[in-house]
Scaffold this active site. Structure first.
Site, PDB file in Angstrom:
ATOM      1  N   HIS A 107      32.987 -11.787  12.925  1.00  0.00           N
ATOM      2  CA  HIS A 107      34.055 -11.053  12.259  1.00  0.00           C
ATOM      3  C   HIS A 107      34.868 -12.039  11.433  1.00  0.00           C
ATOM      4  O   HIS A 107      36.071 -12.211  11.640  1.00  0.00           O
ATOM      5  CB  HIS A 107      34.917 -10.316  13.283  1.00  0.00           C
ATOM      6  N   GLU A 158      31.306  -6.192   8.193  1.00  0.00           N
ATOM      7  CA  GLU A 158      31.692  -6.012   6.796  1.00  0.00           C
ATOM      8  C   GLU A 158      31.299  -7.183   5.897  1.00  0.00           C
ATOM      9  O   GLU A 158      32.166  -7.880   5.350  1.00  0.00           O
ATOM     10  CB  GLU A 158      33.202  -5.771   6.692  1.00  0.00           C
ATOM     11  N   TYR A 160      37.881   3.767   5.599  1.00  0.00           N
ATOM     12  CA  TYR A 160      39.307   3.725   5.358  1.00  0.00           C
ATOM     13  C   TYR A 160      39.744   4.501   4.118  1.00  0.00           C
ATOM     14  O   TYR A 160      40.831   5.060   4.109  1.00  0.00           O
ATOM     15  CB  TYR A 160      39.780   2.276   5.200  1.00  0.00           C
ATOM     16  N   GLU A 217      35.623   1.297  13.036  1.00  0.00           N
ATOM     17  CA  GLU A 217      36.991   1.116  12.558  1.00  0.00           C
ATOM     18  C   GLU A 217      37.423   2.336  11.772  1.00  0.00           C
ATOM     19  O   GLU A 217      36.698   2.826  10.914  1.00  0.00           O
ATOM     20  CB  GLU A 217      37.136  -0.123  11.660  1.00  0.00           C
TER      21      GLU A 217
END
Length: 497
Positions: free
Chosen positions: A178, A223, A354, A404
């Site tokens: 991450h 990501e 998101y 997420e």
């Protein structure tokens, strides 16, 4: 790479790399299939209730039995203990200590002090009723310089964490990377250096052999697109570069690292499942013109298909390769056999959502929906449905976990000792409902992890933005359940809305 493409990539980074948020831009509706339409047409959806849906007579929405309600964190954002027990320096240690890089000069040196308070945090998870916990393992805590014999003290910390989760009936979901690359590897080229992907495979193997018997789900690279865009195009994440030529070579090496980690797990013979964690958001044309449709198609290629196609189809999208040019560092950096490694079969896909993206005929973006405290985040729950149905439609029925999804709020501790974050409750309720509708329409969604369990170090925003279900009073490290945490506990108990 042509000068025109270089300028286009820098402009795209400025528009979509999200100015240091948790997770920037993402997945496109029909653009991946070569057509573009309105949001509803993209998803093939409308608001007509499904008579076969699993809603109670009172209108409550129930999720499948055993659905994995959870929450997510990452190592650098919560652990602290930056120089303890053999942990080496990461690129984020370097970046956060560079003047002018992080809001208010904040660093992750202490963060939420989870390294010392993990047992307390585990009890919070138990009290919330979490069924799954998605966390990340700090590579420099396992290998201080990114290679060599693993640091046993680092492995022991994660073993204690994993054991504590099992003791409380919570399923561990561990992310290998991450963003906290060991600084020693950055000093030799970082993700521009193909050897870094090889070192990642070795690191993954060491972690699998130490913890693999107790971790049912592994995520490889979190990501990769954010590392590419925020780290190498816009430069507001570590390592802070603005180099389009390097950026997409980095994308290839991150994808290669993913594939090598998948193969490393298979080689151990362990029982764990594994997949990537991709931030995927729908891209829509800003108007009905053919120019907007074409621009959206290419935008989607850079945002999503570059990562999805290589993993699930074993090929990079031709339109993106053509746009980069045959002489680009990425195209020249792909070797025979690389895409076979990258497309090693996975067991699941982790999706992070998101915000949507609306693309004009000139390749710019416009905003259509209200934004959160993170100015890049447009609040559009329908995008959740569009992501999930698009992935299932275009890439098959791979099991999906949401790892997420969340909202920053101006949370303050009230005089009565509570935190009233009603906006977060409304946000989550609407996104849960969209996910439920996707399940009803055939998406194999297994679990949902709210970002984030705790308020934490929010990358370039430092401690300015609060995304947690649990309020952290940083001077004292006291934890306080927000109103959203109490609400979420009831959602988990009911297994629905």
């Amino acid at each position: 790479m042509s000068l025109l493409t270089r300028r286009r990539l820098l402009r795209r980074a400025a528009l979509s790399a999200t100015a240091a948020g948790v997770a920037p831009a993402g997945l496109a509706g029909a653009a991946a299939a070569g057509t573009v339409a309105s949001a509803a047409a993209v998803a093939g959806c409308d608001d007509t209730p499904d008579p076969h849906g699993d809603a109670d007579p009172d209108g409550a929405l129930r999720f499948p039995p055993g659905f994995g309600w959870g929450a997510a964190t990452s190592a650098y954002q919560i652990e602290g203990a930056a120089k303890e027990d053999g942990r080496g320096e990461s690129v984020w240690d370097t970046f956060s200590h560079t003047p002018g890089r992080i809001r208010n000069g904040d660093t992750g040196d202490v963060a939420a002090d989870h390294y010392h308070r993990y047992a307390q945090d585990l009890d919070l998870m138990r009290d919330l009723g979490l069924r799954s916990y998605r966390f990340s393992i700090s590579w420099p805590r396992i290998q201080a310089d990114g290679s060599g014999r693993p640091n046993q003290r680092g492995l022991d910390f994660y073993r204690r964490l994993v054991d504590g989760l099992h003791e409380r009936g919570i399923a561990p979901m561990a992310t290998l990377f991450h963003w906290d690359l060991p600084q020693a590897l950055q000093d030799t080229g970082g993700w521009e250096n193909r050897d870094t992907a090889e070192r990642f495979g070795d690191y993954a193997d060491a972690v699998f052999r130490a913890l693999g018997d107790q971790v049912p789900v592994w995520l490889t690279v979190n990501e990769p697109k954010t590392v590419v865009q925020n780290g190498y195009l816009w430069g507001h994440h570590a390592p802070g570069r603005q180099d389009p030529a390097a950026a997409y070579l980095v994308a290839h090496h991150l994808q290669l690292a993913h594939g090598l980690a998948v193969r490393a797990l298979r080689a151990t013979g362990g029982p764990g499942r594994i997949g990537p964690a991709l931030n995927l958001h729908p891209c829509y044309p800003a108007d009905e013109t053919a120019e907007a449709a074409a621009a959206t198609r290419l935008y989607d290629g850079y945002e999503n298909r570059l990562y999805l196609d290589s993993i699930f189809k074993g090929a990079y999208p031709e339109d993106v390769l053509a746009d980069l040019g045959a002489e680009s560092r990425m195209v020249r950096g792909v070797r025979d056999g690389d895409l076979e490694i990258i497309s090693s079969p996975v067991d699941l896909l982790a999706v992070q959502y998101y915000t949507p993206i609306y693309v004009t005929g000139q390749g710019d973006t416009v905003r259509r929906w209200p934004t959160s405290e993170a100015e890049w985040q447009q609040i559009y729950p329908e995008g959740m449905y569009d992501i999930l149905t698009r992935v299932t439609r275009d890439y098959g029925r791979v099991p999906i976990t949401i790892t997420e999804n969340g909202l920053p709020c101006p949370d303050t501790l009230g005089a009565d000792g509570t935190v009233d974050d009603r906006a977060r409750i409304d946000f989550l309720r609407d996104h849960f409902a969209a996910a439920h509708r996707a399940i009803r329409d055939g998406v194999p969604l297994e679990s949902y992890h709210v970002w984030s369990l705790l308020d934490n170090f929010e990358w370039a925003e430092g401690y300015e933005q609060r995304w947690g279900l649990v309020y952290v009073d940083y001077p004292t490290q006291r934890r306080v359940l927000k109103r959203s945490a109490h609400w979420y506990r009831d959602v988990i108990r009911r297994n629905g809305l």
